[in-house]
Design a protein around this motif. Structure first.
Motif, PDB file in Angstrom:
ATOM      1  N   ASP A  92       0.806  -1.219   0.000  1.00  0.00           N
ATOM      2  CA  ASP A  92       0.000   0.000   0.000  1.00  0.00           C
ATOM      3  C   ASP A  92       0.844   1.276   0.000  1.00  0.00           C
ATOM      4  O   ASP A  92       0.317   2.365   0.195  1.00  0.00           O
ATOM      5  CB  ASP A  92      -0.973  -0.001   1.186  1.00  0.00           C
ATOM      6  CG  ASP A  92      -0.279  -0.200   2.520  1.00  0.00           C
ATOM      7  OD1 ASP A  92       0.959  -0.304   2.526  1.00  0.00           O
ATOM      8  OD2 ASP A  92      -0.974  -0.249   3.543  1.00  0.00           O
ATOM      9  N   ASN A  97       5.968  -0.169   9.156  1.00  0.00           N
ATOM     10  CA  ASN A  97       4.884  -1.055   9.568  1.00  0.00           C
ATOM     11  C   ASN A  97       5.204  -1.618  10.945  1.00  0.00           C
ATOM     12  O   ASN A  97       6.360  -1.900  11.255  1.00  0.00           O
ATOM     13  CB  ASN A  97       4.731  -2.199   8.553  1.00  0.00           C
ATOM     14  CG  ASN A  97       3.544  -3.082   8.859  1.00  0.00           C
ATOM     15  OD1 ASN A  97       2.562  -2.634   9.412  1.00  0.00           O
ATOM     16  ND2 ASN A  97       3.646  -4.336   8.485  1.00  0.00           N
ATOM     17  N   THR A  99       3.349  -4.615  13.580  1.00  0.00           N
ATOM     18  CA  THR A  99       2.259  -5.535  13.894  1.00  0.00           C
ATOM     19  C   THR A  99       2.598  -6.267  15.178  1.00  0.00           C
ATOM     20  O   THR A  99       3.761  -6.493  15.513  1.00  0.00           O
ATOM     21  CB  THR A  99       2.023  -6.573  12.771  1.00  0.00           C
ATOM     22  OG1 THR A  99       3.226  -7.296  12.540  1.00  0.00           O
ATOM     23  CG2 THR A  99       1.552  -5.927  11.493  1.00  0.00           C
ATOM     24  N   ASP A 116      -2.728  -4.777  13.609  1.00  0.00           N
ATOM     25  CA  ASP A 116      -1.983  -3.768  12.855  1.00  0.00           C
ATOM     26  C   ASP A 116      -2.599  -2.413  13.195  1.00  0.00           C
ATOM     27  O   ASP A 116      -3.656  -2.063  12.678  1.00  0.00           O
ATOM     28  CB  ASP A 116      -2.068  -4.042  11.356  1.00  0.00           C
ATOM     29  CG  ASP A 116      -1.156  -3.141  10.546  1.00  0.00           C
ATOM     30  OD1 ASP A 116      -0.696  -2.109  11.065  1.00  0.00           O
ATOM     31  OD2 ASP A 116      -0.903  -3.480   9.379  1.00  0.00           O
ATOM     32  N   GLU A 118      -1.727   0.700  12.472  1.00  0.00           N
ATOM     33  CA  GLU A 118      -1.776   1.707  11.405  1.00  0.00           C
ATOM     34  C   GLU A 118      -2.929   1.464  10.450  1.00  0.00           C
ATOM     35  O   GLU A 118      -3.579   2.396   9.995  1.00  0.00           O
ATOM     36  CB  GLU A 118      -0.450   1.742  10.650  1.00  0.00           C
ATOM     37  CG  GLU A 118       0.647   2.414  11.442  1.00  0.00           C
ATOM     38  CD  GLU A 118       1.838   2.729  10.570  1.00  0.00           C
ATOM     39  OE1 GLU A 118       1.660   2.942   9.359  1.00  0.00           O
ATOM     40  OE2 GLU A 118       2.951   2.761  11.112  1.00  0.00           O
ATOM     41  N   LYS A 119      -3.179   0.216  10.119  1.00  0.00           N
ATOM     42  CA  LYS A 119      -4.310  -0.112   9.243  1.00  0.00           C
ATOM     43  C   LYS A 119      -5.603  -0.278  10.032  1.00  0.00           C
ATOM     44  O   LYS A 119      -6.660  -0.439   9.451  1.00  0.00           O
ATOM     45  CB  LYS A 119      -4.015  -1.408   8.471  1.00  0.00           C
ATOM     46  CG  LYS A 119      -2.962  -1.245   7.402  1.00  0.00           C
ATOM     47  CD  LYS A 119      -2.539  -2.531   6.732  1.00  0.00           C
ATOM     48  CE  LYS A 119      -3.661  -3.359   6.185  1.00  0.00           C
ATOM     49  NZ  LYS A 119      -3.192  -4.568   5.483  1.00  0.00           N
ATOM     50  N   ARG A 120      -5.476  -0.244  11.352  1.00  0.00           N
ATOM     51  CA  ARG A 120      -6.613  -0.445  12.259  1.00  0.00           C
ATOM     52  C   ARG A 120      -7.353  -1.727  11.915  1.00  0.00           C
ATOM     53  O   ARG A 120      -8.559  -1.734  11.658  1.00  0.00           O
ATOM     54  CB  ARG A 120      -7.552   0.754  12.227  1.00  0.00           C
ATOM     55  CG  ARG A 120      -6.888   1.996  12.754  1.00  0.00           C
ATOM     56  CD  ARG A 120      -7.826   3.140  12.825  1.00  0.00           C
ATOM     57  NE  ARG A 120      -7.101   4.304  13.340  1.00  0.00           N
ATOM     58  CZ  ARG A 120      -7.453   5.532  13.088  1.00  0.00           C
ATOM     59  NH1 ARG A 120      -8.503   5.790  12.354  1.00  0.00           N
ATOM     60  NH2 ARG A 120      -6.757   6.512  13.591  1.00  0.00           N
ATOM     61  N   SER A 121      -6.583  -2.835  11.914  1.00  0.00           N
ATOM     62  CA  SER A 121      -7.176  -4.125  11.578  1.00  0.00           C
ATOM     63  C   SER A 121      -6.709  -5.192  12.565  1.00  0.00           C
ATOM     64  O   SER A 121      -5.639  -5.095  13.158  1.00  0.00           O
ATOM     65  CB  SER A 121      -6.786  -4.540  10.157  1.00  0.00           C
ATOM     66  OG  SER A 121      -5.408  -4.811  10.080  1.00  0.00           O
ATOM     67  N   ASP A 123      -6.669  -9.492  12.567  1.00  0.00           N
ATOM     68  CA  ASP A 123      -6.880 -10.741  11.846  1.00  0.00           C
ATOM     69  C   ASP A 123      -6.718 -11.879  12.834  1.00  0.00           C
ATOM     70  O   ASP A 123      -5.906 -11.804  13.761  1.00  0.00           O
ATOM     71  CB  ASP A 123      -5.858 -10.921  10.728  1.00  0.00           C
ATOM     72  CG  ASP A 123      -5.885  -9.793   9.720  1.00  0.00           C
ATOM     73  OD1 ASP A 123      -6.987  -9.297   9.430  1.00  0.00           O
ATOM     74  OD2 ASP A 123      -4.802  -9.410   9.226  1.00  0.00           O
ATOM     75  N   GLY A 142     -11.259 -11.513   9.866  1.00  0.00           N
ATOM     76  CA  GLY A 142     -10.567 -10.246   9.702  1.00  0.00           C
ATOM     77  C   GLY A 142     -11.511  -9.092   9.978  1.00  0.00           C
ATOM     78  O   GLY A 142     -12.623  -9.076   9.478  1.00  0.00           O
ATOM     79  N   VAL A 143     -11.063  -8.118  10.788  1.00  0.00           N
ATOM     80  CA  VAL A 143     -11.860  -6.948  11.114  1.00  0.00           C
ATOM     81  C   VAL A 143     -11.007  -5.717  10.849  1.00  0.00           C
ATOM     82  O   VAL A 143      -9.887  -5.620  11.303  1.00  0.00           O
ATOM     83  CB  VAL A 143     -12.315  -6.973  12.596  1.00  0.00           C
ATOM     84  CG1 VAL A 143     -13.116  -5.724  12.920  1.00  0.00           C
ATOM     85  CG2 VAL A 143     -13.097  -8.228  12.903  1.00  0.00           C
ATOM     86  N   SER A 144     -11.578  -4.758  10.070  1.00  0.00           N
ATOM     87  CA  SER A 144     -10.849  -3.522   9.786  1.00  0.00           C
ATOM     88  C   SER A 144     -11.588  -2.349  10.374  1.00  0.00           C
ATOM     89  O   SER A 144     -12.777  -2.285  10.406  1.00  0.00           O
ATOM     90  CB  SER A 144     -10.724  -3.296   8.297  1.00  0.00           C
ATOM     91  OG  SER A 144      -9.899  -4.289   7.729  1.00  0.00           O
TER      92      SER A 144
END
Length: 144
Positions: A92, A97, A99, A116, A118-121, A123, A142-144
């Motif tokens: 991206d 990064n 995690t 993660d 930064e991506k606000r996710s 898994d 997976g939740v974003s």
């Protein structure tokens, strides 16, 4: 058309010379017969010939800086912090990064979660043996 020349059929023609070496150091003793070459095992198909050496020599290369810190909290649980800084390998376009990963595993299965920020996710994966080990159930969330 011309006929081919006749082949020599004269029995008085001399035989070919013997195949001997002209070396003056050679004695008249007979040399021992050559030993057969040792047989080697078949290494398998050519496509797989280099696989063991590739596993030894392949490097996990990265640009920038990568740091993986892991801590085993119990015989079944481990936590991992992953940092990538100054990299162009992220799809991206980010150059950094972080995690956080935690895993719990035993003989019956695996629970894994990755955060993660930064991506606000978040898994997660769950692998669990079912019916006494006859089957394996797998769930990925997976939740974003």
């Amino acid at each position: 058309p011309l006929a081919p020349p006749p082949l020599p059929t004269d029995p008085s023609s001399p035989p070919p010379p013997p195949t001997t070496s002209s070396s003056p150091n050679k004695t008249t003793e007979s040399s021992p017969p050559p030993t057969p070459a040792p047989t080697l095992p078949n290494p398998g198909p050519y496509e797989q010939a280099m696989m063991p050496s590739k596993r030894l020599t392949a490097l996990d290369t990265h640009d920038g800086f990568r740091c993986d810190i892991s801590k085993q909290l119990s015989p079944y649980m481990v936590v991992i912090h992953n940092f990538w800084l100054g990299t162009g390998m992220l799809p991206d376009g980010r150059t950094k990064n972080y995690t956080f990963v935690t895993q719990v595993a035993d003989e019956a299965g695996l629970f894994m979660a990755r955060l993660d920020p930064e991506k606000r996710s978040v898994d997660g994966r769950i692998h669990r043996s079912l019916l006494g080990g006859i089957a394996m159930g797998k769930v990925q969330v997976g939740v974003s």
